[in-house]
Write a protein that holds these residues in place. Structure first.
Motif, PDB file in Angstrom:
ATOM      1  N   ALA A  98       0.812  -1.210   0.000  1.00 43.47           N
ATOM      2  CA  ALA A  98       0.000   0.000   0.000  1.00 43.47           C
ATOM      3  C   ALA A  98       0.850   1.266   0.000  1.00 43.47           C
ATOM      4  O   ALA A  98       1.567   1.525   0.971  1.00 43.47           O
ATOM      5  N   PRO A  99       0.800   2.079  -1.063  1.00 43.57           N
ATOM      6  CA  PRO A  99       1.563   3.329  -1.100  1.00 43.57           C
ATOM      7  C   PRO A  99       1.207   4.280   0.042  1.00 43.57           C
ATOM      8  O   PRO A  99       2.068   4.993   0.550  1.00 43.57           O
ATOM      9  N   CYS A 100      -0.050   4.259   0.465  1.00 48.18           N
ATOM     10  CA  CYS A 100      -0.481   5.153   1.539  1.00 48.18           C
ATOM     11  C   CYS A 100       0.235   4.847   2.851  1.00 48.18           C
ATOM     12  O   CYS A 100       0.522   5.749   3.646  1.00 48.18           O
ATOM     13  N   CYS A 131      -0.997  10.491   2.198  1.00 47.88           N
ATOM     14  CA  CYS A 131      -1.633   9.223   1.827  1.00 47.88           C
ATOM     15  C   CYS A 131      -2.679   9.426   0.734  1.00 47.88           C
ATOM     16  O   CYS A 131      -2.826   8.596  -0.167  1.00 47.88           O
ATOM     17  N   ILE A 132      -3.388  10.549   0.813  1.00 49.45           N
ATOM     18  CA  ILE A 132      -4.404  10.849  -0.201  1.00 49.45           C
ATOM     19  C   ILE A 132      -3.748  11.065  -1.556  1.00 49.45           C
ATOM     20  O   ILE A 132      -4.229  10.566  -2.582  1.00 49.45           O
ATOM     21  N   ALA A 133      -2.624  11.771  -1.563  1.00 51.26           N
ATOM     22  CA  ALA A 133      -1.917  12.035  -2.816  1.00 51.26           C
ATOM     23  C   ALA A 133      -1.300  10.770  -3.407  1.00 51.26           C
ATOM     24  O   ALA A 133      -1.204  10.640  -4.629  1.00 51.26           O
ATOM     25  N   VAL A 139      -9.327   7.003  -3.119  1.00 49.13           N
ATOM     26  CA  VAL A 139     -10.442   6.611  -2.261  1.00 49.13           C
ATOM     27  C   VAL A 139     -10.340   7.178  -0.843  1.00 49.13           C
ATOM     28  O   VAL A 139     -11.223   6.946  -0.023  1.00 49.13           O
ATOM     29  N   ARG A 140      -9.281   7.924  -0.563  1.00 47.94           N
ATOM     30  CA  ARG A 140      -9.128   8.508   0.769  1.00 47.94           C
ATOM     31  C   ARG A 140      -9.647   9.937   0.791  1.00 47.94           C
ATOM     32  O   ARG A 140      -9.691  10.614  -0.236  1.00 47.94           O
ATOM     33  N   PHE A 141     -10.005  10.391   1.973  1.00 47.62           N
ATOM     34  CA  PHE A 141     -10.499  11.759   2.132  1.00 47.62           C
ATOM     35  C   PHE A 141     -10.204  12.230   3.555  1.00 47.62           C
ATOM     36  O   PHE A 141      -9.870  11.429   4.440  1.00 47.62           O
ATOM     37  N   ILE A 142     -10.303  13.525   3.768  1.00 45.96           N
ATOM     38  CA  ILE A 142     -10.162  14.090   5.108  1.00 45.96           C
ATOM     39  C   ILE A 142     -11.542  14.142   5.757  1.00 45.96           C
ATOM     40  O   ILE A 142     -12.472  14.749   5.226  1.00 45.96           O
ATOM     41  N   THR A 148      -8.920  14.178   9.967  1.00 53.31           N
ATOM     42  CA  THR A 148      -7.907  13.148   9.748  1.00 53.31           C
ATOM     43  C   THR A 148      -8.292  12.317   8.534  1.00 53.31           C
ATOM     44  O   THR A 148      -9.443  12.334   8.087  1.00 53.31           O
ATOM     45  N   ALA A 149      -7.330  11.570   7.995  1.00 52.77           N
ATOM     46  CA  ALA A 149      -7.589  10.735   6.827  1.00 52.77           C
ATOM     47  C   ALA A 149      -8.577   9.622   7.176  1.00 52.77           C
ATOM     48  O   ALA A 149      -8.554   9.067   8.274  1.00 52.77           O
TER      49      ALA A 149
END
Length: 223
Positions: A98-100, A131-133, A139-142, A148-149
């Protein structure tokens, strides 16, 4: 809070540039104790009712304006009256690589050693959005309240903790979702993978996603 977060991100940027490869090796060295939860989304059964989205939002208290799970409807396929639609599940893929997790400077993004689920510890997250970038699946958001993520965690802290299947699986009226242990050859998900053709989204990136898809019967599968 905004100022301290900005200062933290500035200081950590240089550290990540130097130790980025070290982070990758550490993440890839993690071992899972015989359990790697995954999911199959059967696109040939999905009717796009979005019951899974509603259940996810209710069980995990997801605020309005953001979503851990989205069902995307394709353009019409075919001609009237034989018109079909493909429904695509957009959510965390719970990647083995996982890159995040690799880019997170605080360890807030992690792969749970007991389940293989990729998750976020809000107590460690500083909202830097690295992590979002880095997530190729977007699929991630604040979280608008916690700052927080956030993302799908297969209901690890809710339904799974209570010994139940993820909310999306329980709510699906057509049984289009199958959840289970990929490392158990006798689990329902492993038996289904052995019988049905599946694909994984953006597999060429080397992320090793654990969400599999039974392809839609009409048109082409977009990867």
């Amino acid at each position: 809070m905004t100022c301290s977060r900005r200062q933290f991100v500035t200081r950590m940027g240089a550290l990540i540039a130097v130790s980025g490869t070290m982070g990758v090796s550490i993440a890839q060295a993690l071992t899972i104790n015989g359990v790697r939860y995954g999911m199959i989304h059967d696109e040939s059964k999905c009717i796009g009712c979005t019951a899974c989205m509603d259940a996810c939002r209710e069980v995990n208290n997801v605020p309005k304006g953001v979503s851990r799970l989205t069902i995307i409807q394709s353009e019409p396929i075919g001609e009237f009256p034989d018109v079909k639609y493909q429904f695509f599940r957009k959510s965390c893929q719970h990647c083995d690589h996982a890159p995040c997790v690799d880019v997170c400077p605080t360890g807030a993004s992690f792969r749970d050693a007991a389940t293989g689920i990729v998750d976020v510890n809000p107590d460690l997250c500083v909202g830097c959005q690295y992590c979002i970038a880095s997530c190729p699946y977007r699929v991630r958001f604040i979280h608008p309240e916690n700052k927080t993520a956030d993302k799908c965690d297969f209901c690890r802290k809710t339904n799974l903790k209570e010994g139940k299947l993820p909310a999306c699986v329980l709510s699906c009226p057509t049984s289009a979702l199958t959840f289970g242990n990929l490392d158990d050859p006798n689990s329902e998900i492993s038996l289904m993978l052995a019988k049905k053709p599946t694909y994984r989204y953006k597999l060429a990136l080397g992320t090793k996603p654990k969400v599999y898809r039974v392809p839609f019967k009409y048109g082409e599968v977009t990867q």
